[in-house]
Write an enzyme that holds these catalytic residues in place. Structure first.
Site, PDB file in Angstrom:
ATOM      1  N   LYS A 191      50.714   4.027 -49.449  1.00 39.20           N
ATOM      2  CA  LYS A 191      49.694   5.049 -49.640  1.00 39.20           C
ATOM      3  C   LYS A 191      48.878   4.698 -50.874  1.00 39.20           C
ATOM      4  CE  LYS A 191      50.707   8.015 -46.310  1.00 39.20           C
ATOM      5  NZ  LYS A 191      49.735   8.412 -45.266  1.00 39.20           N
ATOM      6  N   LYS A 209      48.093   9.673 -33.458  1.00 42.77           N
ATOM      7  CA  LYS A 209      49.148  10.611 -33.829  1.00 42.77           C
ATOM      8  C   LYS A 209      49.065  11.793 -32.871  1.00 42.77           C
ATOM      9  CE  LYS A 209      49.044   9.475 -38.775  1.00 42.77           C
ATOM     10  NZ  LYS A 209      48.593   9.946 -40.111  1.00 42.77           N
TER      11      LYS A 209
END
Length: 333
Positions: free
Chosen positions: A156, A252
């Site tokens: 991230k 997703k």
């Protein structure tokens, strides 16, 4: 046969903290939908898309609002109807997946066969997420993940000091494959230069470098690494719009609104020659099951949501040697 549908919010603790550019989480609230036709029982789970303003409670309210329309139907009819009654998002995902589960059980088939897979799903290499932090913290976290057997790490990033973070992770896990999630933070950076610097550290893919809606910023970017759309891609209809700017899409189920739309996105992406990643939010293994089916077609898999929790459901997916594998029950009708 009429359906009985119920929904509830559950809270699951995170192992430590999960940190991205938008903040830290110590727990995740998931929406669980249960559907019964009187003889069989289906379950679905979703996690609210917080950057779209969803909460577990708002998703619960969305589900409860459409129950009077769905309960008189059978599972297949309800699944078709919910595609129009609810927009893409976590509320529809939980309902859609529960209805898939119920229909498969009523047919006496495992979900993978009911969904049309030609062969039983196989264990897959999954990324393990390294939360955003100072370089030394990310280096230590990467070393721990590599020691656990994870050979694909997803970092991230935040748009500030990212090369130093990646370099630290490379030092902590010198043999790991690396992918990064820019989380929409590179809009003011020289993206091609950032990509070149990260490629030199062994990074193989970059997710969502610019903010959703500002995808045209990538029109003239000649990046040496594949760029994948995440927050920008919610439905199959988005794929044609994004194809000029990205090399692939991250699917997703929470964004897509369920397995039904996720399969359509995979089809649309592959028809255009785009790469496919299948990811998840923080979640339990209940949410990973349907995504695991789509992931059989993916170039990158990021289904580590349950591995980031302090505990999981009893009948859970396994994470060993950097792979994600279903429980035995996954192959039964």
């Amino acid at each position: 046969m009429a359906l009985r549908i119920s929904a509830a919010v559950e809270r699951w603790p995170v192992a430590g903290q999960f940190i991205i550019a938008r903040g830290a989480k110590t727990y995740v609230d998931v929406l669980v939908v249960a559907v019964s036709d009187g003889a069989h029982f289906g379950l679905g789970e979703s996690t609210a898309i917080y950057y779209n303003g969803e909460t577990a409670e708002s998703c619960l309210a969305e589900v409860e609002a459409v129950l009077p329309r769905l309960e008189p139907m059978d599972a297949d009819g309800a699944r078709e109807a919910v595609q129009h009654l609810l927009p893409p998002g976590a509320a529809r995902n939980a309902l859609d997946c529960a209805l898939w589960d119920l229909a498969a059980k009523a047919a006496g088939l495992p979900l993978w066969r009911y969904a049309g897979l030609e062969a039983a799903p196989q264990p897959l290499v999954t990324a393990f997420t390294i939360s955003l932090g100072e370089p030394d913290v990310m280096e230590a976290d990467a070393a721990k993940a590599a020691a656990r057997g994870f050979g694909l790490l997803k970092l991230k990033l935040t748009g500030d000091g990212d090369v130093a973070r990646v370099a630290a992770v490379r030092a902590g896990a010198p043999h790991a494959r690396l992918i990064v999630d820019a989380n929409e933070s590179w809009g003011d950076l020289d993206i091609a230069a950032e990509a070149a610097a990260l490629a030199g550290l062994g990074v193989e893919m970059i997710e969502q470098p610019v903010a959703a809606g500002r995808d045209a910023l990538l029109a003239d970017v000649q990046a040496c690494l594949p760029l994948l759309a995440d927050e920008s891609c919610h439905s199959a209809a988005d794929v044609a719009r994004l194809a000029p700017y990205y090399d692939g899409v991250n699917i997703k189920l929470d964004k897509a609104g369920g397995l039904t739309e996720a399969l359509k996105i995979a089809d649309a992406a592959q028809e255009r020659g785009l790469k496919v990643m299948v990811g998840c939010m923080l979640c339990t293994s209940l949410a990973v099951g349907p995504a695991f089916l789509v992931a059989q077609r993916a170039d990158w898999v990021d289904l580590d949501g349950p591995a980031l929790l302090a505990e999981d459901r009893p009948d859970h997916f396994g994470f060993a040697s950097g792979t994600v594998a279903p429980p035995v029950s996954f192959f039964k009708g």
